[in-house]
Design a protein around this motif. Structure first.
Motif, short mmCIF file in Angstrom:
data_model
loop_
_atom_site.label_atom_id
_atom_site.label_comp_id
_atom_site.label_asym_id
_atom_site.label_seq_id
_atom_site.Cartn_x
_atom_site.Cartn_y
_atom_site.Cartn_z
N SER A 26 68.00 27.87 20.27
CA SER A 26 67.95 27.44 18.52
C SER A 26 69.60 25.88 18.21
CB SER A 26 68.43 28.54 17.36
OG SER A 26 68.30 29.18 17.84
N TYR A 27 69.09 24.70 19.46
CA TYR A 27 70.01 23.96 19.55
C TYR A 27 70.17 22.52 17.99
CZ TYR A 27 66.14 19.95 19.93
OH TYR A 27 65.27 19.08 19.92
N TRP A 86 77.81 22.48 25.18
CA TRP A 86 77.57 23.99 24.73
C TRP A 86 76.59 24.94 25.11
CZ3 TRP A 86 72.12 25.24 23.10
CH2 TRP A 86 72.40 25.50 22.18
N LEU A 87 75.64 24.78 26.04
CA LEU A 87 75.59 25.56 27.22
C LEU A 87 76.44 26.22 28.14
CD1 LEU A 87 71.93 23.35 28.27
CD2 LEU A 87 71.83 25.53 26.57
N ILE A 88 77.38 25.59 28.14
CA ILE A 88 78.36 26.67 29.27
C ILE A 88 79.44 27.43 27.91
CG2 ILE A 88 80.34 26.05 30.27
CD1 ILE A 88 79.99 23.09 31.52
N THR A 89 80.09 26.43 27.31
CA THR A 89 80.43 27.56 25.94
C THR A 89 78.94 29.00 25.67
OG1 THR A 89 81.40 25.61 25.01
CG2 THR A 89 81.69 27.62 23.75
N ILE A 111 81.54 19.66 34.79
CA ILE A 111 80.58 20.20 34.69
C ILE A 111 79.97 20.71 36.14
CG2 ILE A 111 78.26 19.86 34.58
CD1 ILE A 111 78.78 17.68 32.10
N LEU A 112 80.60 19.98 36.92
CA LEU A 112 79.42 20.91 38.18
C LEU A 112 80.45 21.56 38.48
CD1 LEU A 112 78.84 17.49 39.85
CD2 LEU A 112 76.94 19.03 39.60
N GLU A 147 71.66 30.24 32.60
CA GLU A 147 72.51 30.77 32.28
C GLU A 147 72.64 31.95 30.83
OE1 GLU A 147 73.96 32.13 34.54
OE2 GLU A 147 72.80 31.12 36.24
N ALA A 148 72.68 30.63 30.31
CA ALA A 148 73.36 30.85 28.51
C ALA A 148 72.26 31.88 28.43
CB ALA A 148 72.56 29.46 27.64
N LEU A 149 70.42 32.06 28.28
CA LEU A 149 69.60 32.74 27.83
C LEU A 149 70.15 34.10 28.19
CD1 LEU A 149 66.70 30.84 28.20
CD2 LEU A 149 67.12 31.60 26.39
#
Length: 422
Positions: A26-27, A86-89, A111-112, A147-149
């Protein structure tokens, strides 16, 4: 490793997978609306103004090839950083949202480092991500989306395909045949138009019932027809095609299924009778061929037994020679290492000897000492002259001061005597 010819198009497939994963997360609601972004059009968006901080009005509803093709590096890099943060959070690691004037190199390195903390390999330089597009950008975002999923507990399930209903068999309509639906429609139309030229069994039955109720006496009477039999037969032949009714078959009926099963069974049995002979013949031929192969193999093994023994003995000798060679090469390597160490020590000793010999035969230090003594003597003479000048100046100043004091004293005595005389 060499890559196949389709590797250039791998980023497009990766981008489509990334878009599906972003939709699952749901981005649109959590990223685009929060940053006040407009829907993405097919054409590339204009470059954002340099003075607008945190007020980007990009087109963020990603199309299938947004990060795969370079369109606008500034917009794509900002979109890449925003989605990555956002994905890392979303994956459980707090990450600060990057701003417009932040250092791009610092953002990419952060990020890396987060990507490596998830256990994902990074085998490309960070400069590949500055454009905000390409295979590396798609790879980073795809890994972070996975990883977020995982963190949100999402799991892929098997697709549920809808059950397709069997199509009903088409019935060819003939002018002489009527279906039940068409018959009912014709009856309704004829009743509404009060037409009496169509024979309806239900209408006839109702009329007969009413006539029987009106005249109950006629139940026991014998009815005799006044119509000629030839005319009656002609009328029956005329209306006979219209009295045929075709009933539509239902494919869901179990009787139809049973009939189909019997038909398929008969077809299988008839086909099996024909193919059984071919299969038995093929089985016999394969069995004979296998027997021939086994016999030929045994014959070849018997004929080549001595050659096999020689090959095995030669292979054993080769393995022994390889072991000896490895042992000898290991000793040579050790001796080469010792020789290199001794050579280094010898070079060091030679260098020290040359330095000491050159320092013993060289007269440059003595010349430097003589030059220093001459310079000291000259400086001593100059200092003596300066001291003499200073002493002379000091003596002159003392004598002058003494003469001034004497003059002042005589002037004071004369003035007092003059005052006393008056």
């Amino acid at each position: 490793a060499e890559r196949g010819p389709g590797a250039a198009y791998h980023m497009f497939v990766l981008m489509e997978d990334l878009l599906d994963k972003l939709k699952l997360l749901s981005y649109e609601e959590e990223v685009l609306r929060r940053h006040n972004m407009r829907p993405l059009s097919r054409c590339p968006s204009p470059v954002p103004p340099s003075g607008a901080q945190n007020t980007y009005h990009f087109s963020p509803f990603l199309n299938r090839h947004y990060f795969a093709l370079p369109t606008n590096p500034g917009e794509q890099f900002f979109m890449f950083c925003t989605l990555a943060a956002w994905l890392i959070t979303k994956a459980g690691h707090p990450f600060e949202q990057p701003q417009e004037y932040d250092d791009p190199n610092a953002i990419i390195s952060n990020i890396l480092s987060e990507l490596r903390s998830f256990g994902r390999p990074v085998d490309f330089p960070p400069s590949k991500l500055k454009a905000g597009c390409g295979e590396q950008a798609c790879y980073v975002l795809d890994c972070l989306a996975e990883e977020a999923l995982k963190y949100t507990g999402f799991s892929w399930k098997r697709p549920a395909y809808p059950t397709e209903e069997l199509e009903e068999e088409e019935i060819t309509e003939d002018d002489a045949e009527l279906t039940l639906n068409k018959l009912e429609e014709d009856v309704a139309e004829e009743e509404s138009d009060n037409e009496e030229n169509f024979i309806d069994l239900n209408v006839l039955k109702a009329q007969t019932y009413r006539s029987d109720m009106n005249d109950s006496v006629k139940h026991e009477a014998i009815l005799q027809s006044t119509i000629d039999a030839a005319e009656w037969n002609l009328e029956v032949e005329r209306v006979l095609p219209q009295l045929k009714v075709t009933v539509r078959t239902d494919n869901k009926d179990w009787r139809i299924h049973v009939d189909q099963m019997h038909q398929h069974k008969d077809g299988i049995e008839s086909s099996l009778k024909e193919t059984r002979g071919y299969l038995d013949k093929l089985h016999n031929e394969i069995s004979r061929t296998l027997e021939k192969i086994n016999s030929r193999e045994k014959y070849i093994n018997n004929q080549l037994e001595h050659l096999v023994q020689e090959y095995r003995s030669a292979q054993a000798l080769l393995s022994e020679a390889k072991e000896k060679y490895q042992e000898g090469s290991g000793g040579v390597t050790e001796r080469i290492r010792v020789l290199s160490e001794v050579t280094e020590v010898l070079e060091r000793v030679k260098q020290e000897t040359e330095e000491k010999g050159s320092s013993m035969t060289d007269g440059a230090p003595l010349v430097k000492i003589k030059q220093a003594l001459t310079k000291l003597k000259q400086e001593t003479i100059q200092m003596d002259i300066q001291i003499g000048v200073m002493e002379h100046t000091l003596l002159q100043s003392k004598l002058k001061e003494k003469s001034n004091m004497t003059r002042d004293m005589h002037a004071t005595v004369i003035s007092e005597a003059t005052i006393g005389a008056y």
